[in-house]
Design a protein around this motif. Structure first.
Motif, short mmCIF file in Angstrom:
data_model
loop_
_atom_site.label_atom_id
_atom_site.label_comp_id
_atom_site.label_asym_id
_atom_site.label_seq_id
_atom_site.Cartn_x
_atom_site.Cartn_y
_atom_site.Cartn_z
N UNK A 294 15.98 -103.52 17.02
CA UNK A 294 17.33 -103.35 17.33
C UNK A 294 17.60 -102.01 17.95
N UNK A 295 16.60 -101.09 17.72
CA UNK A 295 16.47 -99.76 18.72
C UNK A 295 15.99 -100.31 19.92
N UNK A 296 15.00 -101.08 20.28
CA UNK A 296 14.49 -101.54 21.54
C UNK A 296 15.50 -102.31 22.21
N UNK A 297 16.24 -103.10 21.70
CA UNK A 297 17.54 -103.83 22.43
C UNK A 297 18.32 -102.81 22.83
N UNK A 298 18.77 -101.83 21.89
CA UNK A 298 19.79 -100.90 22.55
C UNK A 298 19.12 -100.04 23.54
N UNK A 406 14.83 -92.55 22.73
CA UNK A 406 15.34 -93.35 23.91
C UNK A 406 14.29 -93.54 24.96
N UNK A 407 13.66 -92.43 25.25
CA UNK A 407 12.69 -92.07 26.49
C UNK A 407 11.32 -92.94 25.97
N UNK A 408 10.86 -92.64 24.95
CA UNK A 408 9.77 -93.48 24.27
C UNK A 408 9.93 -94.81 24.13
#
Length: 450
Positions: A294-298, A406-408
């Motif tokens: 979910x974090x990667x998609x966002x 977000x950057x990582x």
């Protein structure tokens, strides 16, 4: 500590007092257990007594420990003239000019000066710095091999706060990069112990702490002189320049010594806790594939709702700072059913608040959806403390964690693992992953969102 070693009923120690159950273990033993295993001690006493109990612990003396959000709310809302700054406090490490040293009107006036650099439009100016420092650190990360994220996060957050405070790089900032990390590590360990009345010789760790402090003061004196001599001083937006130009309501200004103490507070407290939380974030998401997906998609979008919820849940589930404290100055303070007399300390157990089943069902489950579209109850979720002494840099720290993650995630694919959860390691003040938040990542051929 034996669970049968505490009384079953409240006791009174002065006229009108009505105290929670008192731990009857000898003071020395309480002190040893508190220093070596305070979380386990508080867990056991909370299971035994619930919302409140009394312990006699190092430095703070007779202390009422509270574990319930309703009682925490009362503590945070009580007039600071009655329930004020805990004694002793972190000023013994940061210095008498630190906001940690102040109480009452002095504390209010100082917070008013500290707030502008870390809120509103000023925050947007720092986001670019956060991304730049993250990308600079990422350049040396191993590809596909596990590594500890705690130390890289420490470097990132230290460099961010150095640039935010001083606005530039140079030899003086390189010197601070050398002295601040060992100073923070040593100070975090020593702060839970009373300082000896006399010098213990060449191996005295307190002497080493004071040596770090003298080095720091020399560098700060140079930086203050350079800032004031800068022909563009009035246009500078770094925190040091803002402090040098700021004034209280009566027109007086912070002294150089106070500025030095305050900057040290920001440098030390402002980078260790944020870095520790970030290390826990990588430890958590690498063990929860659905959360990571979910974090990667966002991260491919401009949104951050789920990332913000994840940060809040990391702070809840892996509490870095586990207490916030107060000192009873009034003749008597009423908290819930308890009447606590002058001279007592009051500690709110943040770790226990975050495990409250009424506020957080199944608290052992890592679940960012608890906070999606919801603001946390600030009396149950309190990683930054609460009330008039809530961390002035909370918004800055939140922005840092958001931009770093977000950057990582845009530049690396974080590998998931079935390894056991990392144990909690005490650094004295902060609690970090025992193995340093160890993860493996693979560099993306093309960054997400590019």
């Amino acid at each position: 500590m034996s669970e049968t070693a505490a009384t079953e009923h409240p006791v009174s120690e002065s006229a009108g007092a009505h105290l929670p159950p008192v731990t009857r273990v000898p003071k020395l033993l309480q002190g040893v257990v508190y220093v070596l295993a305070r979380r386990q001690m508080i867990d056991r006493l909370t299971r035994r007594h619930g919302a409140a109990f009394v312990a006699n612990i190092p430095m703070f003396g007779k202390t009422v420990i509270l574990t319930d959000p309703a009682l925490a709310k009362q503590v945070f809302a009580t007039n600071p003239e009655e329930l004020g700054n805990v004694q002793p406090n972190l000023s013994r490490v940061f210095g008498p000019g630190s906001v940690f040293a102040l109480d009452g009107d002095d504390h209010r006036r100082r917070r008013k000066l500290l707030t502008p650099p870390f809120h509103g439009k000023a925050m947007k100016n720092y986001e670019k710095i956060v991304e730049e420092e993250t990308r600079r650190e990422m350049a040396s990360w191993p590809d596909g091999r596990p590594f500890e994220t705690l130390e890289p996060m420490m470097r990132i957050t230290l460099n961010i706060i150095l640039r935010a405070i001083f606005g530039a790089d140079g030899a003086e900032l390189d010197r601070l990069r050398e002295v601040i990390p060992p100073w923070v590590t040593l100070g975090s360990r020593l702060v839970v112990f009373p300082e000896p009345a006399r010098d213990l010789g060449p191996l005295d760790p307190w002497r080493r702490l004071h040596d770090y402090r003298r080095t720091y003061e020399s560098v700060i004196d140079t930086l203050i002189t350079q800032a004031r001599a800068d022909e563009h001083f009035d246009e500078r937006t770094d925190v040091l320049s803002l402090f040098l130009r700021s004034a209280y309501e009566d027109g007086s200004a912070m002294t150089p010594s106070e500025i030095g103490d305050e900057l040290l507070t920001l440098l030390a407290a402002g980078h260790e806790t944020t870095a520790s939380t970030l290390a826990w974030a990588f430890e958590r998401i690498s063990r929860h594939p659905a959360v990571l997906a979910e974090l990667v998609a966002e991260a491919q979008t401009d949104g951050n709702e789920y990332r913000q919820a994840t940060i809040l849940e990391v702070q809840r589930a892996r509490t870095v700072i586990d207490f916030c404290g107060r000192h009873v100055w009034a003749p008597m303070v009423q908290i819930g059913q308890w009447r606590i007399p002058r001279g007592y300390s009051v500690l709110v157990s943040i770790n226990q608040l975050h495990a409250n089943t009424g506020e957080f069902p199944d608290p052992q489950r890592f679940d960012p959806t608890r906070f999606v579209g919801k603001r946390p109850n600030m009396f149950a979720w309190a990683p930054f403390g609460g009330g008039t002494r809530r961390c002035v840099g909370a918004a800055f720290a939140n922005m840092e964690m958001d931009v770093v993650l977000r950057t990582v995630l845009r530049h690396f694919d974080v590998e998931t693992t079935t390894a056991r959860d990392e144990k909690v390691h005490s650094r004295g003040v902060a609690f970090t992953p025992k193995d340093g938040g160890r993860v493996a990542m693979r560099r993306r051929p093309t960054p997400l969102g590019s």
